[in-house]
Motif scaffolding. Structure first.
Motif, short mmCIF file in Angstrom:
data_model
loop_
_atom_site.label_atom_id
_atom_site.label_comp_id
_atom_site.label_asym_id
_atom_site.label_seq_id
_atom_site.Cartn_x
_atom_site.Cartn_y
_atom_site.Cartn_z
N LYS A 29 31.71 60.82 15.81
CA LYS A 29 32.71 60.04 15.08
C LYS A 29 33.66 60.93 14.30
O LYS A 29 34.76 60.51 13.93
N ALA A 43 27.86 53.35 19.49
CA ALA A 43 26.50 52.89 19.18
C ALA A 43 26.09 51.75 20.09
O ALA A 43 26.83 50.81 20.34
N THR A 59 26.04 59.98 17.48
CA THR A 59 27.15 59.08 17.17
C THR A 59 27.85 59.49 15.89
O THR A 59 29.09 59.54 15.82
N TYR A 116 20.21 59.55 19.14
CA TYR A 116 21.47 58.92 19.55
C TYR A 116 22.32 58.62 18.32
O TYR A 116 23.54 58.81 18.32
N VAL A 132 22.42 54.62 12.71
CA VAL A 132 23.78 55.07 12.37
C VAL A 132 24.12 54.68 10.94
O VAL A 132 24.65 55.48 10.17
N THR A 171 30.07 58.54 22.20
CA THR A 171 28.77 57.87 22.26
C THR A 171 28.77 56.66 21.33
O THR A 171 28.16 56.67 20.29
#
Length: 321
Positions: free
Chosen positions: A173, A317, A169, A165, A107, A315
């Motif tokens: 966001k 983190a 994310t 993933y 991320v 989702t």
């Protein structure tokens, strides 16, 4: 019970449930594509029933842009699950889960690469620490690198799952003004037509009582778990969420040992605290501090939680699989 204590209990329960996910996947006996297809199918039914019962479809808040972002996030999430479940088969639940928990670092790195988010020297340092821990946890040797094999493939699948993933994310966001339950519902609905061409219904004819594991993945690990998580997020500070997120890999490792006798070796175990510490530092460093309240302004700790709950990412983190 105070709202924060209730949120702590809810999130702890959700993370414990998440830690049992690997056992449900393995015990179902189905292929990863079939597992994920029925997870999103039963999960959509469970989440959809909850959303309709709460009356949240009215005034859902989606715009064409945010709905498109939710769909894109769903594509990433669905294939993230497929890769993670493949990694369970090629490594173990323990190794795949810990490797998967490199999500926060993706991320940070992807945010800097794609959206020019600020990347400090401290974050870079903690990412380096985490990947040193990853090398230890993976247990991959130079011989594995030379020979390849299913174990090395499984580590790679867990890493790629974490990358997807992370992408989900970052996309999620950017969705504001929509309840996370609705975002999650869109994401699992996307998975039904997306995975339909890959599902092998002929292979499911002999599943029998193992259907219970698949129903559980949808109802428990998608419906119930998500409801508990999002209720908790509205009551808890980010620091506590970040800490409680590590209940998930801890429970997964215990379940892998208790049910299948799998455990990581001593050298691999040395990498776990490195990933945990680095993940906490990066997650907390990435969380903006709330502004100090102006004179006469309400204390943010006593303000209503509904707007926050509606804008939390679906989702978060390192919080769920």
């Amino acid at each position: 019970m105070t709202p924060e204590n209730k949120g702590t209990a809810q999130l702890t329960t959700a993370m414990v449930l998440s830690g049992t996910l690997g056992v449900f996947v393995v015990e179902s006996g189905a292929s990863p594509f079939d597992v994920v297809f029925f997870r999103v199918l039963f999960g959509a039914l469970a989440l959809g029933t909850y959303v309709v019962a709460r009356g949240w479809l009215r005034g859902h808040g989606f715009t064409p842009r945010t709905l498109g972002l939710a769909v894109l996030g769903g594509v990433f999430i669905v294939f993230n699950w497929v890769l993670l479940f493949e990694a369970y088969r090629n490594t173990s639940i323990s190794v795949a889960t810990v490797v998967y928990h490199t999500q926060p670092f993706y991320v940070v790195l992807l945010g800097a690469l794609l959206f020019r988010e600020r990347l400090t020297a401290a974050k870079v340092g903690w990412v380096a620490v985490a990947f040193a821990g990853l090398i230890l946890v993976s247990g991959v040797t130079p011989r594995d690198l030379a020979n390849g094999g299913s174990y090395l493939l499984g580590v790679g699948q867990a890493l790629l799952a974490a990358l997807l993933y992370g992408l989900s994310t970052l996309v999620t966001k950017r969705i504001t003004g929509v309840r996370p339950h609705l975002i999650a519902l869109v994401q699992v609905l996307v998975g039904i037509p997306l995975l339909l061409p890959f599902a092998d219904f002929g292979a499911m004819g002999g599943v029998g009582v193992d259907w219970g594991w698949l129903v559980g993945l949808g109802v428990i690990h998608t419906g119930l778990m998500y409801v508990l998580m999002y209720a908790a997020y509205a009551e808890l500070p980010t620091a506590k969420i970040a800490v409680l997120a590590f209940v998930y890999p801890a429970v997964a490792m215990v379940m892998d040992w208790a049910v299948y006798g799998h455990h990581i070796g001593l050298v691999q175990a040395l990498g776990v605290p490195l990933i945990v510490l680095a993940s906490l530092r990066v997650t907390l460093a990435s969380t903006p501090r709330p502004p100090r309240p102006r004179a006469g302004a309400p204390d943010p700790r006593t303000a209503g939680h509904a707007p926050e709950a509606a804008s939390r990412p679906a989702t978060p983190a390192a919080c769920e699989a």
